[in-house]
Design a protein around this motif. Structure first.
Motif, PDB file in Angstrom:
ATOM      1  N   MET A   1       0.830  -1.199   0.000  1.00 27.69           N
ATOM      2  CA  MET A   1       0.000   0.000   0.000  1.00 27.69           C
ATOM      3  C   MET A   1       0.864   1.250   0.000  1.00 27.69           C
ATOM      4  SD  MET A   1      -2.591   1.305   3.023  1.00 27.69           S
ATOM      5  CE  MET A   1      -1.209   1.499   4.179  1.00 27.69           C
ATOM      6  N   MET A   2       1.891   1.268   0.846  1.00 27.09           N
ATOM      7  CA  MET A   2       2.758   2.434   0.917  1.00 27.09           C
ATOM      8  C   MET A   2       3.538   2.637  -0.374  1.00 27.09           C
ATOM      9  SD  MET A   2       2.030   3.771   3.801  1.00 27.09           S
ATOM     10  CE  MET A   2       3.347   4.991   4.037  1.00 27.09           C
ATOM     11  N   GLY A   3       3.913   1.539  -1.027  1.00 24.38           N
ATOM     12  CA  GLY A   3       4.605   1.647  -2.303  1.00 24.38           C
ATOM     13  C   GLY A   3       3.723   2.272  -3.359  1.00 24.38           C
ATOM     14  N   MET A   4       2.455   1.882  -3.389  1.00 22.22           N
ATOM     15  CA  MET A   4       1.527   2.440  -4.368  1.00 22.22           C
ATOM     16  C   MET A   4       1.227   3.904  -4.083  1.00 22.22           C
ATOM     17  SD  MET A   4      -1.059  -0.723  -5.266  1.00 22.22           S
ATOM     18  CE  MET A   4      -1.154  -1.450  -3.626  1.00 22.22           C
TER      19      MET A   4
ATOM     20  N   SER B   1      -8.123  -3.346  -5.055  1.00 21.64           N
ATOM     21  CA  SER B   1      -8.087  -4.503  -5.945  1.00 21.64           C
ATOM     22  C   SER B   1      -6.744  -5.236  -5.857  1.00 21.64           C
ATOM     23  CB  SER B   1      -8.343  -4.057  -7.388  1.00 21.64           C
ATOM     24  OG  SER B   1      -8.243  -5.142  -8.278  1.00 21.64           O
ATOM     25  N   THR B   2      -5.649  -4.474  -5.858  1.00 22.01           N
ATOM     26  CA  THR B   2      -4.317  -5.079  -5.806  1.00 22.01           C
ATOM     27  C   THR B   2      -4.085  -5.809  -4.494  1.00 22.01           C
ATOM     28  OG1 THR B   2      -3.407  -3.371  -7.265  1.00 22.01           O
ATOM     29  CG2 THR B   2      -1.837  -4.608  -5.913  1.00 22.01           C
TER      30      THR B   2
ATOM     31  N   THR C   1       0.484  -7.530  -9.417  1.00 16.78           N
ATOM     32  CA  THR C   1      -0.325  -8.647  -8.956  1.00 16.78           C
ATOM     33  C   THR C   1       0.145  -9.138  -7.596  1.00 16.78           C
ATOM     34  OG1 THR C   1       1.112 -10.207 -10.101  1.00 16.78           O
ATOM     35  CG2 THR C   1      -0.856  -9.437 -11.279  1.00 16.78           C
ATOM     36  N   GLY C   2       1.147  -8.460  -7.048  1.00 12.04           N
ATOM     37  CA  GLY C   2       1.590  -8.782  -5.705  1.00 12.04           C
ATOM     38  C   GLY C   2       2.583  -9.917  -5.646  1.00 12.04           C
ATOM     39  N   GLY C   3       3.326 -10.163  -6.703  1.00 13.74           N
ATOM     40  CA  GLY C   3       4.320 -11.230  -6.677  1.00 13.74           C
ATOM     41  C   GLY C   3       5.447 -10.916  -5.708  1.00 13.74           C
ATOM     42  N   MET C   4       6.069 -11.963  -5.181  1.00 13.27           N
ATOM     43  CA  MET C   4       7.119 -11.782  -4.204  1.00 13.27           C
ATOM     44  C   MET C   4       8.464 -11.560  -4.870  1.00 13.27           C
ATOM     45  SD  MET C   4       5.688 -11.912  -1.245  1.00 13.27           S
ATOM     46  CE  MET C   4       4.296 -11.104  -1.983  1.00 13.27           C
TER      47      MET C   4
END
Length: 281
Positions: free
Chosen positions: A213-216, A242-243, A276-279
């Motif tokens: 969230m902070m990155g976005m 959504s993300t 998409t939230g990949g690590m």
């Protein structure tokens, strides 16, 4: 500021009490004090603590306090801990009052300050959305120094070169920083349903989602910094929701060991929240 109901937020106060064993503990011998203020606007009755294990939750044994009528706090800590651990502040729905509005906050959110900023040589221990952003920027390992991170945030906000991004922007009458902080806090509060987790009466923060969230927010901060940025904030809120919903909730003790692409990429300024939230290791 935008308002949004948060799932399970009504349980936050109970969770904090359960998590801290009735208010936390402070050292009794060989102590020193860390004093400062907490703001979006100055926040009254916010919970402030030294986050020794980096989980953004007040745990037994972590020095804690509550901000006074001016948003000020004083933590009593072991001298060896100054500059060693970050400080976290929790604005709690229905309890913490924002002096900008004179009303309790309608959404709970988490603020923090980098460990290095508690030494007294970098800032006045002012905890705000700006210090929170700087803390997360430093967590990525992308920035070689606090100064480099401050310059990056300063540039994103279009601030004058040399502006101290850890300063008390209300005391400095820095309207640009204050409005940006208000908008950031609104976004952070609006997404707490995605980053907070309830287990009985205990509330925890999914640090991986929080940092994403902070990155976005950082990646889009130039578009949501002004007083007339409501449309941009609404769009970003939807994208973040959504993300974050598509990111798996991490197990206890694991989130801060991982970094999503939304976090690292966003803190480099190259993301708009479409990850998409990949690590990433």
């Amino acid at each position: 500021m935008m308002k949004k109901t948060i799932t399970a937020a009504a349980m936050i106060t109970v969770g904090l009490i359960a998590g801290c064993g009735g208010g936390g503990t402070t050292p009794t011998t060989g102590t020193t004090s860390i004093s400062g203020k907490v703001a979006d606007g100055y926040l009254v009755d916010a919970t402030v603590f030294l986050d020794k294990n980096g989980n953004y939750q007040l745990d037994t044994g972590e020095p804690s306090t509550v901000t006074d009528a001016n948003g000020a706090y004083t933590l009593t800590v072991d001298p060896a801990d100054v500059g060693k651990y970050p400080i976290v502040a929790l604005a709690i729905m229905g309890q913490t009052m924002d002096k900008d509005t004179g009303l309790p906050v309608t959404n709970s959110y988490v603020l923090s300050m980098p460990a290095s900023a508690t030494s007294g040589t970098v800032s006045s221990n002012f905890i705000s959305p700006m210090s929170s952003q700087l803390r997360e920027m430093m967590e990525t390992g992308i920035y070689a120094s606090m100064q480099q991170a401050m310059v990056a945030l300063q540039t994103k906000l279009g601030m004058t070169a040399g502006t101290n991004m850890l300063e008390d922007y209300m005391l400095a009458n820095n309207t640009t920083m204050h409005v940006a902080a208000q908008n950031m806090a609104s976004l952070m509060g609006g997404e707490m349903a995605q980053v907070m987790r309830t287990n009985g009466t205990s509330i925890t923060v999914d640090v991986n989602r929080y940092r994403s969230m902070m990155g976005m927010i950082f990646s889009n901060i130039s578009s949501i910094k002004g007083a007339n940025s409501q449309a941009a904030m609404t769009t970003l809120m939807g994208t973040m929701t959504s993300t974050l919903q598509n990111m798996p909730m991490m197990g206890a003790g694991q989130p801060y060991q991982n970094m999503s692409t939304a976090f690292r990429g966003g803190m480099m300024g190259g993301m708009t929240g479409t990850s998409t939230g990949g690590m990433m290791n």
